[in-house]
Write a protein that holds these residues in place. Structure first.
Motif, PDB file in Angstrom:
ATOM      1  N   LEU A   1      -0.962 -11.136   2.654  1.00  0.00           N
ATOM      2  CA  LEU A   1       0.001 -10.338   3.407  1.00  0.00           C
ATOM      3  C   LEU A   1      -0.077  -8.916   2.870  1.00  0.00           C
ATOM      4  O   LEU A   1       0.039  -8.698   1.665  1.00  0.00           O
ATOM      5  CB  LEU A   1       1.417 -10.883   3.232  1.00  0.00           C
ATOM      6  CG  LEU A   1       2.562 -10.028   3.793  1.00  0.00           C
ATOM      7  CD1 LEU A   1       2.466  -9.927   5.311  1.00  0.00           C
ATOM      8  CD2 LEU A   1       3.918 -10.595   3.377  1.00  0.00           C
ATOM      9  N   VAL A   2      -0.295  -7.944   3.763  1.00  0.00           N
ATOM     10  CA  VAL A   2      -0.418  -6.545   3.354  1.00  0.00           C
ATOM     11  C   VAL A   2       0.629  -5.716   4.086  1.00  0.00           C
ATOM     12  O   VAL A   2       0.807  -5.853   5.303  1.00  0.00           O
ATOM     13  CB  VAL A   2      -1.828  -5.995   3.648  1.00  0.00           C
ATOM     14  CG1 VAL A   2      -1.918  -4.522   3.267  1.00  0.00           C
ATOM     15  CG2 VAL A   2      -2.880  -6.798   2.878  1.00  0.00           C
TER      16      VAL A   2
ATOM     17  N   GLU B   1      -8.165  -2.912   2.949  1.00  0.00           N
ATOM     18  CA  GLU B   1      -9.371  -3.628   2.526  1.00  0.00           C
ATOM     19  C   GLU B   1      -9.358  -3.889   1.022  1.00  0.00           C
ATOM     20  O   GLU B   1      -9.751  -4.972   0.565  1.00  0.00           O
ATOM     21  CB  GLU B   1     -10.608  -2.828   2.930  1.00  0.00           C
ATOM     22  CG  GLU B   1     -10.837  -2.789   4.433  1.00  0.00           C
ATOM     23  CD  GLU B   1     -11.984  -1.879   4.830  1.00  0.00           C
ATOM     24  OE1 GLU B   1     -12.576  -2.109   5.902  1.00  0.00           O
ATOM     25  OE2 GLU B   1     -12.288  -0.931   4.070  1.00  0.00           O
ATOM     26  N   GLU B   2      -8.888  -2.921   0.248  1.00  0.00           N
ATOM     27  CA  GLU B   2      -8.825  -3.099  -1.204  1.00  0.00           C
ATOM     28  C   GLU B   2      -7.809  -4.173  -1.575  1.00  0.00           C
ATOM     29  O   GLU B   2      -8.045  -4.984  -2.480  1.00  0.00           O
ATOM     30  CB  GLU B   2      -8.468  -1.776  -1.874  1.00  0.00           C
ATOM     31  CG  GLU B   2      -9.587  -0.743  -1.825  1.00  0.00           C
ATOM     32  CD  GLU B   2      -9.193   0.573  -2.481  1.00  0.00           C
ATOM     33  OE1 GLU B   2      -8.003   0.710  -2.857  1.00  0.00           O
ATOM     34  OE2 GLU B   2     -10.064   1.453  -2.614  1.00  0.00           O
ATOM     35  N   ALA B   3      -6.675  -4.196  -0.870  1.00  0.00           N
ATOM     36  CA  ALA B   3      -5.651  -5.210  -1.145  1.00  0.00           C
ATOM     37  C   ALA B   3      -6.178  -6.606  -0.820  1.00  0.00           C
ATOM     38  O   ALA B   3      -5.979  -7.560  -1.584  1.00  0.00           O
ATOM     39  CB  ALA B   3      -4.393  -4.911  -0.335  1.00  0.00           C
TER      40      ALA B   3
ATOM     41  N   TRP C   1      -7.874  -9.136  11.866  1.00  0.00           N
ATOM     42  CA  TRP C   1      -8.762 -10.202  12.360  1.00  0.00           C
ATOM     43  C   TRP C   1      -9.983 -10.364  11.464  1.00  0.00           C
ATOM     44  O   TRP C   1     -10.369 -11.474  11.102  1.00  0.00           O
ATOM     45  CB  TRP C   1      -9.204  -9.873  13.785  1.00  0.00           C
ATOM     46  CG  TRP C   1     -10.261 -10.803  14.298  1.00  0.00           C
ATOM     47  CD1 TRP C   1     -10.093 -12.062  14.787  1.00  0.00           C
ATOM     48  CD2 TRP C   1     -11.674 -10.548  14.322  1.00  0.00           C
ATOM     49  NE1 TRP C   1     -11.305 -12.614  15.137  1.00  0.00           N
ATOM     50  CE2 TRP C   1     -12.296 -11.704  14.857  1.00  0.00           C
ATOM     51  CE3 TRP C   1     -12.465  -9.461  13.957  1.00  0.00           C
ATOM     52  CZ2 TRP C   1     -13.671 -11.791  15.031  1.00  0.00           C
ATOM     53  CZ3 TRP C   1     -13.833  -9.549  14.124  1.00  0.00           C
ATOM     54  CH2 TRP C   1     -14.422 -10.705  14.660  1.00  0.00           C
ATOM     55  N   ARG C   2     -10.579  -9.246  11.073  1.00  0.00           N
ATOM     56  CA  ARG C   2     -11.810  -9.293  10.275  1.00  0.00           C
ATOM     57  C   ARG C   2     -11.569  -9.901   8.896  1.00  0.00           C
ATOM     58  O   ARG C   2     -12.397 -10.673   8.398  1.00  0.00           O
ATOM     59  CB  ARG C   2     -12.390  -7.879  10.146  1.00  0.00           C
ATOM     60  CG  ARG C   2     -13.589  -7.769   9.220  1.00  0.00           C
ATOM     61  CD  ARG C   2     -14.342  -6.470   9.435  1.00  0.00           C
ATOM     62  NE  ARG C   2     -13.485  -5.300   9.372  1.00  0.00           N
ATOM     63  CZ  ARG C   2     -13.172  -4.652   8.248  1.00  0.00           C
ATOM     64  NH1 ARG C   2     -13.638  -5.082   7.089  1.00  0.00           N
ATOM     65  NH2 ARG C   2     -12.401  -3.571   8.290  1.00  0.00           N
ATOM     66  N   LEU C   3     -10.431  -9.575   8.281  1.00  0.00           N
ATOM     67  CA  LEU C   3     -10.145 -10.053   6.930  1.00  0.00           C
ATOM     68  C   LEU C   3      -9.267 -11.301   6.919  1.00  0.00           C
ATOM     69  O   LEU C   3      -8.976 -11.838   5.853  1.00  0.00           O
ATOM     70  CB  LEU C   3      -9.473  -8.941   6.122  1.00  0.00           C
ATOM     71  CG  LEU C   3     -10.286  -7.651   5.966  1.00  0.00           C
ATOM     72  CD1 LEU C   3      -9.502  -6.617   5.177  1.00  0.00           C
ATOM     73  CD2 LEU C   3     -11.622  -7.937   5.290  1.00  0.00           C
TER      74      LEU C   3
ATOM     75  N   CYS D   1       0.830  -1.205   0.000  1.00  0.00           N
ATOM     76  CA  CYS D   1       0.000   0.000   0.000  1.00  0.00           C
ATOM     77  C   CYS D   1       0.868   1.260   0.000  1.00  0.00           C
ATOM     78  O   CYS D   1       1.671   1.466   0.912  1.00  0.00           O
ATOM     79  CB  CYS D   1      -0.915   0.013   1.220  1.00  0.00           C
ATOM     80  SG  CYS D   1      -2.013  -1.416   1.331  1.00  0.00           S
ATOM     81  N   GLN D   2       0.703   2.085  -1.019  1.00  0.00           N
ATOM     82  CA  GLN D   2       1.342   3.391  -1.080  1.00  0.00           C
ATOM     83  C   GLN D   2       0.330   4.422  -0.600  1.00  0.00           C
ATOM     84  O   GLN D   2      -0.780   4.492  -1.127  1.00  0.00           O
ATOM     85  CB  GLN D   2       1.785   3.708  -2.511  1.00  0.00           C
ATOM     86  CG  GLN D   2       2.807   2.736  -3.074  1.00  0.00           C
ATOM     87  CD  GLN D   2       4.221   3.040  -2.593  1.00  0.00           C
ATOM     88  OE1 GLN D   2       4.410   3.730  -1.603  1.00  0.00           O
ATOM     89  NE2 GLN D   2       5.209   2.527  -3.293  1.00  0.00           N
TER      90      GLN D   2
END
Length: 275
Positions: A60-61, A51-53, A101-103, A31-32
């Motif tokens: 892994l984000v 969320e978009e990723a 946790w949610r995703l 994420c940039q």
């Protein structure tokens, strides 16, 4: 005449096998973020990017360095959070914990200014898919630069340097963590990528144990440490062999374009790990 050379005997001692990662193929979301003076807006922007990723399949984000704060010596103390206290004292980590946790994803949360006691640190938090904080890394090599007419910044004027290595097991594999300028020092990446068990006493000497013979030496060392407690006040064991190195950064536009990509390729190639 047949050669007597046996490749399997070329290494002495033989290399310790790299731990098998839990996943052999997965997506990474990088994420940039455009940071503003508005902290709440920065947190909301980071949440949307995560969320978009994840929606695109990332397991892994990664976020960038100092993503929730303006990056200046005046701003860092104002935006600093008490990560250990959590709750209202650390809204950034509350968001990272909830969304991981949610995703059901792993997040290497870039870095943020942390207030720890009377000191400030540049801190990277790693959250597991259960929403728990799995690791916290303090930037080891602070960035001080003075190029007349180009850029002057003294990170050490405000921040305190970390002294510990950070390697963490996650759902996607074992990750070695650094922050930005840490990438300039190849020894850190080499240690993370090394295979075996390291003993890390207070005098900062790294002692590797990778064979049965070395383990015997290690036990003797431990006996010495416990018999001489005044020599060492801290002892840390690191089971290394990282599959992936994550060094979130916010390099400046003066020196960054010259070597940021080059450093990443060098560390990945030299150590045969993903960077």
């Amino acid at each position: 005449m047949a050669s007597s050379f046996k490749p399997e005997q070329a290494r002495a001692p033989p290399a310790v096998p790299l731990p098998i990662p839990p996943l052999t193929k997965f997506k990474i979301g990088i994420c940039q973020l455009l940071v503003t003076p508005d902290k709440e807006r920065n947190i909301a922007h980071a949440l949307k990017a995560i969320e978009e990723a994840a929606k695109k399949g990332a397991q892994l984000v990664l976020l960038p360095e100092i993503w929730n704060s303006s990056y200046s010596n005046d701003s860092l103390p104002v935006y600093a959070e008490d990560i250990d206290a959590g709750g209202d004292a650390s809204p950034s980590t509350v968001m990272l914990s909830e969304v991981s946790w949610r995703l059901k994803i792993t997040i290497v949360g870039g870095s943020m200014p942390e207030r720890y006691g009377d000191k400030l640190y540049n801190t990277c938090c790693v959250f597991g898919s259960n929403g728990k904080l799995k690791a916290k890394h303090w930037k080891i090599h602070l960035f001080d630069i003075d190029i007349p007419g180009e850029i002057t910044f003294t990170e050490s004027k405000t921040l305190t340097a970390g002294e510990s290595l950070t390697i963490v097991d996650t759902d996607v594999g074992r990750i070695g963590i650094g922050i930005c300028y840490d990438i300039q020092f190849q020894e850190l990446a080499m240690i993370y990528a090394a295979r075996g068990l390291f003993i890390y006493p207070l005098n900062h000497e790294m002692i590797m144990i990778s064979t049965t013979f070395d383990i015997l030496i290690g036990y003797r060392l431990l006996l010495h440490l416990f018999m001489n407690p005044l020599h060492y006040t801290r002892l840390m064991f690191l089971h290394l062999g990282a599959h992936l190195l994550c060094f979130p950064g916010a390099f400046n536009l003066t020196t960054g374009p010259l070597h940021w990509e080059l450093m990443q390729r060098a560390r990945a190639t030299d150590n045969q790990v993903r960077y």
